[in-house]
Write an enzyme that holds these catalytic residues in place. Structure first.
Site, mmCIF file in Angstrom:
data_model
loop_
_atom_site.group_PDB
_atom_site.id
_atom_site.type_symbol
_atom_site.label_atom_id
_atom_site.label_comp_id
_atom_site.label_asym_id
_atom_site.label_seq_id
_atom_site.Cartn_x
_atom_site.Cartn_y
_atom_site.Cartn_z
ATOM 1 C CE LYS A 1 40.413 -63.175 -7.299
ATOM 2 N NZ LYS A 1 39.852 -62.922 -8.427
ATOM 3 C CE LYS B 1 42.391 -61.250 -10.057
ATOM 4 N NZ LYS B 1 41.414 -61.382 -11.328
ATOM 5 C CB SER C 1 39.023 -71.038 -6.266
ATOM 6 O OG SER C 1 40.420 -70.501 -7.203
ATOM 7 N NE ARG D 1 44.129 -67.852 -13.298
ATOM 8 C CZ ARG D 1 45.296 -67.353 -13.059
ATOM 9 N NH1 ARG D 1 46.745 -68.001 -13.438
ATOM 10 N NH2 ARG D 1 45.554 -66.333 -12.634
ATOM 11 C CD GLU E 1 46.917 -50.784 -8.736
ATOM 12 O OE1 GLU E 1 45.859 -50.253 -9.330
ATOM 13 O OE2 GLU E 1 48.138 -51.049 -9.632
HETATM 14 N N1 PBG Z 1 39.152 -62.079 -14.061
HETATM 15 C C1 PBG Z 1 39.669 -63.152 -13.525
HETATM 16 C C2 PBG Z 1 39.473 -63.678 -11.973
HETATM 17 N N2 PBG Z 1 38.120 -63.366 -11.516
HETATM 18 C C3 PBG Z 1 38.167 -63.823 -10.404
HETATM 19 C C4 PBG Z 1 39.234 -64.894 -10.267
HETATM 20 C C5 PBG Z 1 39.688 -65.845 -9.335
HETATM 21 C C6 PBG Z 1 38.524 -66.216 -8.215
HETATM 22 C C7 PBG Z 1 39.097 -67.438 -7.413
HETATM 23 O O1 PBG Z 1 40.402 -68.068 -7.484
HETATM 24 O O2 PBG Z 1 38.196 -67.927 -6.730
HETATM 25 C C8 PBG Z 1 40.017 -64.501 -11.491
HETATM 26 C C9 PBG Z 1 41.294 -65.319 -11.395
HETATM 27 C C10 PBG Z 1 42.515 -64.686 -12.407
HETATM 28 O O3 PBG Z 1 42.712 -63.676 -12.179
HETATM 29 O O4 PBG Z 1 42.829 -65.664 -13.300
HETATM 30 MG MG MG Z 2 44.383 -50.282 -10.397
#
Ligand code: PBG
Ligand code: MG
Length: 323
Positions: free
Chosen positions: A249, A196, A275, A206, A234
């Site tokens: 992601k 991620k 998003s 957010r 990872e």
């Molecule tokens: N636990 C954080 C989390 N879980 C899913 C998303 C983002 C998903 C999206 O943007 O659709 C995030 C955002 C972040 O890391 O701030």
């Molecule tokens: Mg890890």
């Protein structure tokens, strides 16, 4: 010309194009992320995500019925909490009477055949807006585990099928696997957010949860977008710690990472079409700058072609209608 090889022969008609098509999307590929909120009769649109809503539980049940009718069977839940419910230690995340756990239970009672995926991270519950416990401006790795263990166990008790540790800190998968097993939840799967990235594409999410960090950024835990070999480290660690799925992601700017993990690991690979990726296509389509439906299907196809078996996407409902 005397050409032996004419690739256009296989594109000459719809029937033949269809016959030689290498990748096909199916509604069973999708997981729909859903935003849940407190109250009754609430369906409030996320301003940066046209067509995506925060639902109170009563209306969420209708939404899930609609999705099930379209063939969507897995939902990843994210809570939008009022500031008053947040604290330094995310204690609301394992409150059995709280919004999140009540929602899981109610959905599983009403729809025993759907699968519920959960998010295991502190940020929606944290008064600091970070994914870990903060001390002197530092995000702590190991002390946060206790909170995550309680959260994952409570989610499993509420009926979660898949838990998704999403904070990108170290040792999550192994610790959560142990807590779940000790609690008797051998069958609850872990979808690890293995690679991620610290991405600008999470902005609208957010907004939806009002969960932006109150200071700094997430670069000490999420990965640097410049790195791909690090994704192998990872993923290897999460594999060894017992992950059942490996996730990448965001998706569209990281198709090479999806392919890399698919080539190197034999677990199912998930991709989170985030998003900001949703918002970009919607915004351009609303301006008449591109054909939104075609851009949506092409992106989802690209994510699958790159090697994702599972796609978490806000487009799930719209795409399901077209499929
Ligand atoms: N636990 C954080 C989390 N879980 C899913 C998303 C983002 C998903 C999206 O943007 O659709 C995030 C955002 C972040 O890391 O701030
Ligand atoms: Mg890890």
């Amino acid at each position: 010309m005397n050409l032996i090889r004419r690739p256009r022969r296989n594109r000459q008609s719809a029937v033949i194009r269809d016959m030689v098509q290498e990748t096909r999307l199916s509604v069973t590929d999708f997981i729909l992320p859903v935003f849940i909120t407190e109250g009754k009769n609430v369906r409030s649109e996320v301003s940066s995500m046209p067509g995506i809503y925060r639902f109170s539980l009563d209306l969420l049940l209708n939404e899930i019925q609609e999705c099930v009718d379209l063939g969507i069977k897995t939902f990843d839940l994210f809570p939008n909490l009022s500031e008053s419910k947040k604290d330094k230690y995310a204690t609301e995340s394992y409150n059995p009477d709280g919004l999140y756990l009540q929602t899981i239970q109610t959905i599983k009672n009403r729809f025993p055949d759907v699968a519920i995926m959960t998010d295991v991270a502190m940020d929606p519950y944290s008064s600091d807006g970070h994914d870990g416990i903060v001390e002197n401006g530092k995000i702590l790795n190991d002390p946060t585990l206790e909170v995550l263990g309680k959260m994952a166990l409570a989610q499993a008790q509420a009926g979660a099928d898949i838990v998704g540790p999403s904070d990108m800190m170290d040792g999550r998968v192994g610790y959560i696997r142990q807590v779940l097993d000790e609690g008797g939840f051998h069958e609850v799967a872990i979808m690890s957010y293995a690679a991620k990235y610290a991405s600008a594409f999470y902005g609208p999410f957010r907004d939806a949860l009002n969960s932006a960090p109150k200071f700094g950024d997430k670069k000490t835990y999420q990965m640097n977008p410049a790195n791909s070999r690090e994704a192998l480290i990872e993923a290897q660690l999460d594999f060894e710690e017992g992950a059942d799925f490996l996730m990448v992601k965001p998706a569209l700017a990281y198709l090479d990472i999806i392919k890399l993990l698919n080539d190197n690991f034999h677990l199912p690979i998930a991709a989170y079409n985030v998003s900001g990726e949703y918002a970009m296509i919607k915004a351009a389509a609303q301006n008449g700058w591109l054909d939104g439906e075609r851009a949506m299907m092409e992106s989802l196809m690209a994510i699958k072609r790159a090697g994702a078996n599972v796609i978490l996407t806000y487009f799930a409902k719209e795409a399901a209608r077209l499929l």
